[in-house]
Design a protein around this motif. Structure first.
Motif, PDB file in Angstrom:
ATOM      1  N   TRP A  77      15.696  32.763  31.228  1.00  0.00           N
ATOM      2  CA  TRP A  77      16.654  32.839  30.443  1.00  0.00           C
ATOM      3  C   TRP A  77      17.650  33.525  31.478  1.00  0.00           C
ATOM      4  N   PHE A 134      18.027  36.876  16.944  1.00  0.00           N
ATOM      5  CA  PHE A 134      17.330  37.293  18.019  1.00  0.00           C
ATOM      6  C   PHE A 134      16.568  38.679  18.176  1.00  0.00           C
ATOM      7  N   ARG A 193      25.264  36.539  18.606  1.00  0.00           N
ATOM      8  CA  ARG A 193      25.537  35.380  18.626  1.00  0.00           C
ATOM      9  C   ARG A 193      24.488  34.489  19.032  1.00  0.00           C
ATOM     10  N   MET A 194      23.185  35.174  19.202  1.00  0.00           N
ATOM     11  CA  MET A 194      22.108  34.291  19.903  1.00  0.00           C
ATOM     12  C   MET A 194      21.331  33.746  18.537  1.00  0.00           C
ATOM     13  N   GLY A 195      20.912  32.498  18.691  1.00  0.00           N
ATOM     14  CA  GLY A 195      19.955  32.166  17.866  1.00  0.00           C
ATOM     15  C   GLY A 195      20.595  31.306  16.830  1.00  0.00           C
ATOM     16  N   VAL A 242      27.000  40.439  22.058  1.00  0.00           N
ATOM     17  CA  VAL A 242      26.134  39.197  22.544  1.00  0.00           C
ATOM     18  C   VAL A 242      24.873  38.645  21.809  1.00  0.00           C
ATOM     19  N   PHE A 243      24.069  39.753  21.597  1.00  0.00           N
ATOM     20  CA  PHE A 243      22.684  39.357  20.915  1.00  0.00           C
ATOM     21  C   PHE A 243      23.049  38.717  19.458  1.00  0.00           C
TER      22      PHE A 243
END
Length: 315
Positions: A266, A142, A135-137, A132-133
């Protein structure tokens, strides 16, 4: 100091009466509760603030896997037992909120109520956290992913602990955080550092030079690895807690967040889901214009809310 599965847990205690266990987040230690402990003691509670495993004067195991959530829950249980108590109310901020939530989830026989500051409760579920992390940013990284790589954040922070902490605290405080539209300090550019986006030159109103000296001295002494290892166990936690997938916390609960805190904005969906995920919720509060360091930014309001909530709980 009390014994725990990891070794020794350092604690600071004030007052007598029903036990309230206070759990800090990153990058802090027991000192973050300095403005709550005397108030809770005066209200008739036994206020105990711990240094979480890896922080401050507590033990710091070498094995990264020793910082998994279930071990931290057992540390909290060990503190309650070592103090001669059978039950406690547990209150946490930031990572401490997640540790507190899981303590009440996994050991409801010990933790009769739970207070969460800044980070809402979200039940275990979904994909593996590292996926998940990652894929962020988009083109950015992230901060959680940044922290998960062993040694990387240490190399950024440890050459100038005091300066880094000052920037990190300022970046998430209401009166010093970057203006809307500025680069988000929760992300680093590829090949850059988090500190590149921290504000500089002014401390938030809640943090004096003397307070910063206290924080800096402790992390200069310990280094950052123990604190950062919490981030490096999120996938292990996801595996360990599979049996609690989607589980609500049924114990009486409290949530306090800040309207300017990214943890609150968030995770707005998690707050909206509280009727299902925190069916024992007694009260929920969003403090207008408050950032992430909620019990230090707004100590009087937090103290009033905490003491009123504690007074409402059955003995």
């Amino acid at each position: 100091m009390v014994s725990s599965p990891a070794g020794r847990i350092h604690l600071v205690e004030q007052g007598s009466g029903p036990l309230v266990l206070l759990v800090h987040g990153f990058p802090e230690f027991w000192y973050s509760w300095r403005r709550q402990m005397p108030v809770l003691a005066s209200a008739g509670y036994r206020a105990v603030a711990v240094d979480v495993r890896g922080y401050g004067r507590s033990s710091k195991p070498e094995d990264t896997a020793a910082y998994r959530m279930l071990d931290l829950v057992e540390d909290n249980v060990a503190v309650v037992e070592a103090l001669g108590e059978r039950t406690a109310v547990v209150v946490g901020h930031d990572w401490g909120a997640t540790i507190a939530a899981n303590s009440a989830l996994v050991r409801p026989d010990v933790f009769r109520a739970v207070g969460l500051l800044s980070v809402p409760y979200a039940p275990r579920g979904g994909p593996r956290p590292s996926e998940v992390f990652a894929r962020m940013g988009g083109e950015e990284e992230f901060y959680v992913s940044y922290f998960q790589e062993p040694g990387r954040a240490e190399a950024e922070i440890e050459p100038d602990v005091r300066g880094w902490l000052a920037g990190f605290y300022a970046a998430l405080s209401a009166d010093t955080m970057p203006a809307a539209g500025a680069p988000d300090p929760h992300f680093a550019s590829r090949g850059g550092t988090l500190r590149d986006r921290f504000p500089a030159g002014r401390l938030p109103a809640w943090l004096s030079e003397d307070d910063l000296d206290v924080y800096a001295a402790e992390f200069e002494r310990t280094g950052m690895r123990g604190a950062l290892n919490r981030y490096r166990n999120m996938d292990r936690d996801w595996e360990d807690l599979a049996g609690f997938d989607g589980s609500p916390i049924t114990r009486p609960s409290l949530f306090i967040g800040g309207t300017l805190d990214a943890s609150t904005t968030w995770m707005a969906d998690a707050i909206e889901a509280y009727p299902a995920t925190l069916p024992g919720l007694v009260s929920s509060h969003l403090l207008d214009g408050c950032g992430h360091w909620i019990q230090q930014e707004r100590p009087e309001e937090v103290n009033d809310i905490l003491t009123a909530w504690l007074a409402s709980l059955p003995i």
